[in-house]
Design an enzyme around this catalytic site. Sequence first.
Site, PDB file in Angstrom:
ATOM      1  N   ASP A  18       0.873  -1.178   0.000  1.00 28.07           N
ATOM      2  CA  ASP A  18       0.000   0.000   0.000  1.00 28.07           C
ATOM      3  C   ASP A  18       0.908   1.226   0.000  1.00 28.07           C
ATOM      4  OD1 ASP A  18      -2.427   1.542   0.313  1.00 28.07           O
ATOM      5  OD2 ASP A  18      -1.880   1.844   2.400  1.00 28.07           O
ATOM      6  N   SER A  19       0.304   2.395  -0.195  1.00 28.99           N
ATOM      7  CA  SER A  19       1.078   3.631  -0.133  1.00 28.99           C
ATOM      8  C   SER A  19       1.530   3.932   1.294  1.00 28.99           C
ATOM      9  CB  SER A  19       0.218   4.795  -0.616  1.00 28.99           C
ATOM     10  OG  SER A  19      -0.857   4.975   0.292  1.00 28.99           O
ATOM     11  N   CYS A  58      -4.346  -1.593  -1.861  1.00 27.36           N
ATOM     12  CA  CYS A  58      -4.480  -0.159  -2.120  1.00 27.36           C
ATOM     13  C   CYS A  58      -5.435   0.004  -3.300  1.00 27.36           C
ATOM     14  CB  CYS A  58      -3.113   0.417  -2.465  1.00 27.36           C
ATOM     15  SG  CYS A  58      -3.159   2.152  -2.927  1.00 27.36           S
ATOM     16  N   GLU A  94      -2.725   9.009   8.271  1.00 33.29           N
ATOM     17  CA  GLU A  94      -1.290   8.688   8.407  1.00 33.29           C
ATOM     18  C   GLU A  94      -0.700   9.431   9.608  1.00 33.29           C
ATOM     19  OE1 GLU A  94       1.062   6.683   6.725  1.00 33.29           O
ATOM     20  OE2 GLU A  94      -0.464   5.769   5.453  1.00 33.29           O
ATOM     21  N   CYS A 127     -10.930   3.049  -0.058  1.00 28.94           N
ATOM     22  CA  CYS A 127      -9.510   3.329   0.218  1.00 28.94           C
ATOM     23  C   CYS A 127      -9.182   2.532   1.476  1.00 28.94           C
ATOM     24  CB  CYS A 127      -9.303   4.825   0.464  1.00 28.94           C
ATOM     25  SG  CYS A 127      -7.663   5.220   1.130  1.00 28.94           S
ATOM     26  N   HIS A 142      -7.225   2.969   3.763  1.00 27.07           N
ATOM     27  CA  HIS A 142      -7.044   3.743   5.008  1.00 27.07           C
ATOM     28  C   HIS A 142      -8.383   3.948   5.736  1.00 27.07           C
ATOM     29  CE1 HIS A 142      -3.133   4.779   3.277  1.00 27.07           C
ATOM     30  NE2 HIS A 142      -2.796   5.390   4.391  1.00 27.07           N
TER      31      HIS A 142
HETATM   32  N1  DGL Z   1      -4.710   3.244   0.900  1.00 25.80           N
HETATM   33  C1  DGL Z   1      -4.748   3.711  -0.412  1.00 25.80           C
HETATM   34  C2  DGL Z   1      -5.967   3.372  -1.210  1.00 25.80           C
HETATM   35  O1  DGL Z   1      -6.589   2.388  -0.911  1.00 25.80           O
HETATM   36  C3  DGL Z   1      -3.958   4.873  -0.845  1.00 25.80           C
HETATM   37  C4  DGL Z   1      -4.253   6.170  -0.317  1.00 25.80           C
HETATM   38  C5  DGL Z   1      -3.272   7.216  -0.759  1.00 25.80           C
HETATM   39  O2  DGL Z   1      -2.077   6.982  -0.683  1.00 25.80           O
HETATM   40  O3  DGL Z   1      -3.721   8.278  -1.188  1.00 25.80           O
HETATM   41  O4  DGL Z   1      -6.304   4.032  -2.153  1.00 25.80           O
END
Ligand code: DGL
Length: 277
Positions: free
Chosen positions: A10-11, A73, A154, A187, A189
Amino acid sequence: MDNRPIGFFDSGLGGLTCIPYLMKAMPDEKMIYFGDTARTPYGSKATSTIRSFSMEIADFLVRSNVKMIVIACNTVSATCLDMLRERFPQIPILGIIDPAARAAADKCTSENNIGIIGTKVTINSGTYKSLISSYNENLNIYEAACPAFVPLIEEGIIDNEIMDLTIKYYMNDFVHKNRLDTVILGCTHYPLIKKNIERIYPDLDIINPSSIIVNKIRDVLEGRDMLAENSDFENIFYASDLSENFVNMIDHIFEDENEDAKVKFLNFDIENGDRHI
Ligand code: DGL
């Protein structure tokens, strides 16, 4: 049987939201996770940038001998899935969007009004919308980009008024004007703010792709006879910047487990380092 670990990336720390579901459903499976915390967020970056980062990470995971890659992600799944499958045909690569889109399409809701929240890149790609409509054309699908959520998460700004206000800023009109009955957390997150969303919109059903992907992982591994049994591999969590929140979240995931996990620093441009928890 295949005792090699599953690779997740993931990011940042968002993809970690899949891990407790995996550990519960498939306790024999081990993992190597990479969170690109130094370069997060991806969701407002150019597609070419996201592709080059993703290629670098997938290449690292393949060299680490993982048996499968899970793109934990949505942003990367929306923009890089086909490219990564073409580049690494020898290994199964799962995106997080398709299983959640199928689950949403199968869900019969009172108004049939489904909302998707995600990063700018995920929403602009239209991936959720086109997949869901291809599985069920009777749903009304609405989408909203919520770019401030990831940087706040984050930073660990979750259980407080700033996050609640940000949720209302992006979602109040979206939920009420479109009479949404269901929302997809598009997402990885966002499961970390699921409780806030449930508290603010108690009538909304929430679809969480981080839990749904686990069934898909099991199906694919089972279908290829690649499930693990008694593997002694020690889970490894890499981050390109070892932020406090990343380490805390791993501590939290493993606090009740009889498992060890290694947390390591890995930045493709800088030197490597280790840290044991
Ligand atoms: N967790 C990520 C997603 O599912 C990436 C969020 C990001 O880095 O902007 O899109």
